[in-house]
Design a protein around this motif. Sequence first.
Motif, PDB file in Angstrom:
ATOM      1  N   UNK A   1     -14.141 -95.866 -62.057  1.00  0.00           N
ATOM      2  CA  UNK A   1     -13.595 -94.582 -62.474  1.00  0.00           C
ATOM      3  C   UNK A   1     -13.614 -93.619 -61.285  1.00  0.00           C
ATOM      4  N   UNK A   2     -12.698 -92.643 -61.274  1.00  0.00           N
ATOM      5  CA  UNK A   2     -12.724 -91.658 -60.178  1.00  0.00           C
ATOM      6  C   UNK A   2     -14.084 -90.975 -60.099  1.00  0.00           C
ATOM      7  N   UNK A   3     -14.474 -90.644 -58.884  1.00  0.00           N
ATOM      8  CA  UNK A   3     -15.769 -90.004 -58.645  1.00  0.00           C
ATOM      9  C   UNK A   3     -15.569 -88.537 -58.299  1.00  0.00           C
ATOM     10  N   UNK A   4     -16.537 -87.721 -58.670  1.00  0.00           N
ATOM     11  CA  UNK A   4     -16.528 -86.292 -58.358  1.00  0.00           C
ATOM     12  C   UNK A   4     -17.287 -86.103 -57.043  1.00  0.00           C
ATOM     13  N   UNK A   5     -16.545 -86.070 -55.936  1.00  0.00           N
ATOM     14  CA  UNK A   5     -17.181 -85.984 -54.629  1.00  0.00           C
ATOM     15  C   UNK A   5     -17.781 -84.608 -54.361  1.00  0.00           C
ATOM     16  N   UNK A   6     -17.295 -83.575 -55.028  1.00  0.00           N
ATOM     17  CA  UNK A   6     -17.919 -82.252 -54.902  1.00  0.00           C
ATOM     18  C   UNK A   6     -19.328 -82.314 -55.484  1.00  0.00           C
ATOM     19  N   UNK A   7     -19.461 -82.929 -56.667  1.00  0.00           N
ATOM     20  CA  UNK A   7     -20.776 -83.052 -57.299  1.00  0.00           C
ATOM     21  C   UNK A   7     -21.708 -83.930 -56.466  1.00  0.00           C
ATOM     22  N   UNK A   8     -21.195 -85.033 -55.919  1.00  0.00           N
ATOM     23  CA  UNK A   8     -22.031 -85.890 -55.073  1.00  0.00           C
ATOM     24  C   UNK A   8     -22.515 -85.129 -53.838  1.00  0.00           C
TER      25      UNK A   8
ATOM     26  N   UNK B   1     -17.443 -78.102 -41.849  1.00  0.00           N
ATOM     27  CA  UNK B   1     -16.927 -79.385 -41.390  1.00  0.00           C
ATOM     28  C   UNK B   1     -17.608 -80.526 -42.142  1.00  0.00           C
ATOM     29  N   UNK B   2     -18.933 -80.440 -42.296  1.00  0.00           N
ATOM     30  CA  UNK B   2     -19.679 -81.477 -43.016  1.00  0.00           C
ATOM     31  C   UNK B   2     -19.215 -81.565 -44.471  1.00  0.00           C
ATOM     32  N   UNK B   3     -19.030 -80.414 -45.116  1.00  0.00           N
ATOM     33  CA  UNK B   3     -18.573 -80.403 -46.510  1.00  0.00           C
ATOM     34  C   UNK B   3     -17.180 -81.023 -46.619  1.00  0.00           C
ATOM     35  N   UNK B   4     -16.284 -80.671 -45.726  1.00  0.00           N
ATOM     36  CA  UNK B   4     -14.929 -81.227 -45.753  1.00  0.00           C
ATOM     37  C   UNK B   4     -14.984 -82.742 -45.555  1.00  0.00           C
ATOM     38  N   UNK B   5     -15.793 -83.187 -44.602  1.00  0.00           N
ATOM     39  CA  UNK B   5     -15.899 -84.626 -44.340  1.00  0.00           C
ATOM     40  C   UNK B   5     -16.439 -85.389 -45.547  1.00  0.00           C
ATOM     41  N   UNK B   6     -17.475 -84.856 -46.199  1.00  0.00           N
ATOM     42  CA  UNK B   6     -18.133 -85.583 -47.284  1.00  0.00           C
ATOM     43  C   UNK B   6     -17.498 -85.367 -48.655  1.00  0.00           C
ATOM     44  N   UNK B   7     -16.516 -84.480 -48.725  1.00  0.00           N
ATOM     45  CA  UNK B   7     -15.792 -84.291 -49.986  1.00  0.00           C
ATOM     46  C   UNK B   7     -14.365 -84.825 -49.854  1.00  0.00           C
ATOM     47  N   UNK B   8     -13.633 -84.305 -48.897  1.00  0.00           N
ATOM     48  CA  UNK B   8     -12.229 -84.691 -48.750  1.00  0.00           C
ATOM     49  C   UNK B   8     -12.074 -86.088 -48.148  1.00  0.00           C
ATOM     50  N   UNK B   9     -12.920 -86.453 -47.193  1.00  0.00           N
ATOM     51  CA  UNK B   9     -12.835 -87.795 -46.601  1.00  0.00           C
ATOM     52  C   UNK B   9     -12.971 -88.880 -47.663  1.00  0.00           C
ATOM     53  N   UNK B  10     -14.055 -88.882 -48.435  1.00  0.00           N
ATOM     54  CA  UNK B  10     -14.194 -89.899 -49.485  1.00  0.00           C
ATOM     55  C   UNK B  10     -13.087 -89.824 -50.547  1.00  0.00           C
ATOM     56  N   UNK B  11     -12.634 -88.612 -50.849  1.00  0.00           N
ATOM     57  CA  UNK B  11     -11.555 -88.475 -51.834  1.00  0.00           C
ATOM     58  C   UNK B  11     -10.301 -89.219 -51.369  1.00  0.00           C
ATOM     59  N   UNK B  12     -10.023 -89.163 -50.071  1.00  0.00           N
ATOM     60  CA  UNK B  12      -8.859 -89.857 -49.524  1.00  0.00           C
ATOM     61  C   UNK B  12      -9.092 -91.365 -49.414  1.00  0.00           C
ATOM     62  N   UNK B  13     -10.318 -91.781 -49.144  1.00  0.00           N
ATOM     63  CA  UNK B  13     -10.624 -93.202 -48.953  1.00  0.00           C
ATOM     64  C   UNK B  13     -10.845 -93.960 -50.267  1.00  0.00           C
ATOM     65  N   UNK B  14     -11.331 -93.262 -51.283  1.00  0.00           N
ATOM     66  CA  UNK B  14     -11.775 -93.922 -52.516  1.00  0.00           C
ATOM     67  C   UNK B  14     -10.722 -94.811 -53.185  1.00  0.00           C
ATOM     68  N   UNK B  15      -9.469 -94.394 -53.306  1.00  0.00           N
ATOM     69  CA  UNK B  15      -8.507 -95.288 -53.979  1.00  0.00           C
ATOM     70  C   UNK B  15      -8.386 -96.662 -53.309  1.00  0.00           C
ATOM     71  N   UNK B  16      -8.506 -96.704 -51.997  1.00  0.00           N
ATOM     72  CA  UNK B  16      -8.421 -97.968 -51.277  1.00  0.00           C
ATOM     73  C   UNK B  16      -9.683 -98.802 -51.511  1.00  0.00           C
TER      74      UNK B  16
END
Length: 169
Positions: free
Chosen positions: A143-150, A108-123
Amino acid sequence: MSDETINQGDDAAEAQSARPVPPLVVNMQYVKDLSFENPNAPRILASASEQPKIDLQVDLQAQGLADNVAEVQIRLRAEATVGEATAFIAELVYAGVFTLPNMPAETQRAVLLIEGPRLLFPFARQIIADVTAQGGFPPLLLQPLDFVDLYRRQVLSQQGEMGDAQGNA
């Protein structure tokens, strides 16, 4: 004919259950905090002959609000300097509230900190571009960020801190 209807209903139920569960549902998203400083205007705007140096800091946070509901925050801080002078400082905390399916806490933590920011970042990226343009500068297009790496770096950093704490005990 009624047998076909029953079979079609069974097929539809199987197809429904075979669909993957979406990892995240976006309930809402919003600006939590926004700041823009243009401390050397108008002098810095008139001397725009040199390309500014941009220092970008990104921080990701997630906190539970209820069962399977959490807030994710992207904290962006962009500081532009020209020589020794600060051109601008833009700070944004952009957040979203997400609902997750049942899953283990670490997943759950991984999904939140990877997919959540990926969805929010363009805005968040658009807000930073707009605020820098309104400040008299060319829009800052992040530039787009690599949220998996972060996320991976954050986990490694936390493991290192835990190892240091255990070594000092």
